[in-house]
Design a protein around this motif. Sequence first.
Motif, short mmCIF file in Angstrom:
data_model
loop_
_atom_site.label_atom_id
_atom_site.label_comp_id
_atom_site.label_asym_id
_atom_site.label_seq_id
_atom_site.Cartn_x
_atom_site.Cartn_y
_atom_site.Cartn_z
N ILE A 179 14.96 9.64 -6.01
CA ILE A 179 15.31 9.42 -4.61
C ILE A 179 14.70 8.13 -4.10
CG2 ILE A 179 15.07 10.36 -2.29
CD1 ILE A 179 14.97 13.13 -3.66
N PHE A 180 13.43 7.94 -4.44
CA PHE A 180 12.72 6.73 -4.05
C PHE A 180 13.41 5.49 -4.62
CE2 PHE A 180 8.71 4.22 -3.99
CZ PHE A 180 8.43 4.40 -2.67
N LEU B 70 9.97 7.90 3.37
CA LEU B 70 10.27 8.60 2.13
C LEU B 70 9.02 9.22 1.54
CD1 LEU B 70 12.83 6.43 0.20
CD2 LEU B 70 13.07 8.76 0.96
N SER B 71 7.90 8.47 1.58
CA SER B 71 6.66 9.03 1.04
C SER B 71 6.30 10.29 1.80
CB SER B 71 5.51 8.04 1.17
OG SER B 71 5.87 6.78 0.75
N TYR B 72 6.44 10.22 3.13
CA TYR B 72 6.10 11.36 3.98
C TYR B 72 6.94 12.57 3.61
CZ TYR B 72 5.19 13.84 8.34
OH TYR B 72 4.80 14.77 9.26
N ILE C 59 12.00 -2.22 5.34
CA ILE C 59 11.65 -1.68 4.02
C ILE C 59 10.36 -0.87 4.13
CG2 ILE C 59 11.04 -2.23 1.64
CD1 ILE C 59 12.76 -4.58 1.70
N ASP C 60 9.37 -1.41 4.87
CA ASP C 60 8.12 -0.68 5.08
C ASP C 60 8.39 0.71 5.66
OD1 ASP C 60 6.82 -2.86 4.23
OD2 ASP C 60 5.65 -3.22 6.04
N ALA D 5 0.83 -1.20 0.00
CA ALA D 5 0.00 0.00 0.00
C ALA D 5 0.87 1.25 0.00
CB ALA D 5 -0.93 0.00 1.20
N SER D 6 1.94 1.27 0.83
CA SER D 6 2.69 2.51 0.93
C SER D 6 3.53 2.75 -0.32
CB SER D 6 3.55 2.53 2.19
OG SER D 6 4.14 1.30 2.40
N VAL D 7 4.13 1.68 -0.89
CA VAL D 7 4.91 1.90 -2.12
C VAL D 7 3.99 2.37 -3.23
CG1 VAL D 7 6.21 0.76 -3.94
CG2 VAL D 7 6.67 0.19 -1.59
#
Lengths: 196, 228
Positions: free
Chosen positions: B146-147, A185-187, A178-179, A117-119
């Motif tokens: 970056i990701f 990173l998303s944040y 990894i999660d 979901a987060s990726v």
Amino acid sequence: MLLYVVSTVFVCYLSFSLRRNQLTPIVWNTLFWIIILFAAVNAIAKSFSQERHGRLIYYYNLCSPQAIIMSKIIYNSFVMLFLAGVGFVFYAFVMGNQVGDMGLYAICIALSAIGFASVLTLIAGIASKADNSATLMAVLSFPIILPMLLMTIRLAKNAMDGLDWSVSNDEIITLLSIDLIVITLSYLLFPYLWRS
Amino acid sequence: MKKLWWKILCIALLFYVVFMGLMGPVPHLPILNESIRNTYFHVALWLAMTTLLFASMVYSLMYLRSSNLKHDDVASELAKSGLFYGILGCLSGSVWANFTWGDPWPNDPKLNGAAVGILIYLAYLLLRSSFEDEQRRARIASVYNIFAFAVFVPLIYILPRLTDSLHPGSGGNSTFGSYDMNNDLRMVFYPAIIGWILLGLWFAELRVRIKRINRLREEEFIQTSKPL
């Protein structure tokens, strides 16, 4: 989406129905995760592109980008948990349950649902900015999600064989980290996407 | 002239590496035999690639902080030369694998990880090509870059170590430094890394300059062709 998962499982069941006895545990496991992966990509791809432009502007005025990405990730995690849970129950129901250690398998499903979901939420955000977002979504997300998928399949295999929990500690820790990396990173990165 | 020294250094180092790599003394190990010379090319190329991709990520970060298009140009060109090194590393590795492991593409987690890593960066280039507006393309591509690097590092350096791999440093094999690096190898190996990194920077620098010149010419063209 639930219908999508259920019908995919059913198609797999019918295609394998002639040779059910040849379905080895490895094939069983891999097939399940591939179904979940495709369900996840299809479910989450909609999370940005489905919103109308006006509503995005409304959100933009209403709250901070961090709040939006976190809420989208949380929402998508629940969707994925639900989909994977129901999918697994149905899959085990038609294809026969081959899992030795249900507790560990449940942890595995939960971790991977949150991770997928987060990726995929961030990738969906990126892809929705481009024109042909459906193709781009697939191209961008598959290589990125692959390490997570490999870890998950390995952990799930351990759970199926009913190995001791200490064997899979490595995999659980790697998946968790990894999660965490992906969510952080998303944040951090989403505000830059949101502005455009 | 003031920026010439590192190009001269690069050429000198690479000449040194090629000559010493092919003619210098190397330790004799079973199975590897003379193919250990590939260390200077294959291993050094991978390290150089990681460095270039890391630099590309740093430039992407700088772009996000400054919104200066120059940083994005540098980031994309560094990623391209990193990708080029990745493909070269795969080729040199498969030549090596053909002689030592008996198969040009043995089913090894590190190889598969590398292939996926190349796919990630090809996807980055595809993403870049699907935007018209420069600022928008730069911002979104930077976010993805970056990701991608954050996923790429565990893929290449952490996951293979958890499983059985034919490469040194994986699945209980000891790492490179500890058992088969002697001083003869080190004398060439470290200059090789630096030389390849400099060469990659050189590629990137040339392409960045071409990009800047093209942009300037476009702007001139737009200005001169304005309706009177």
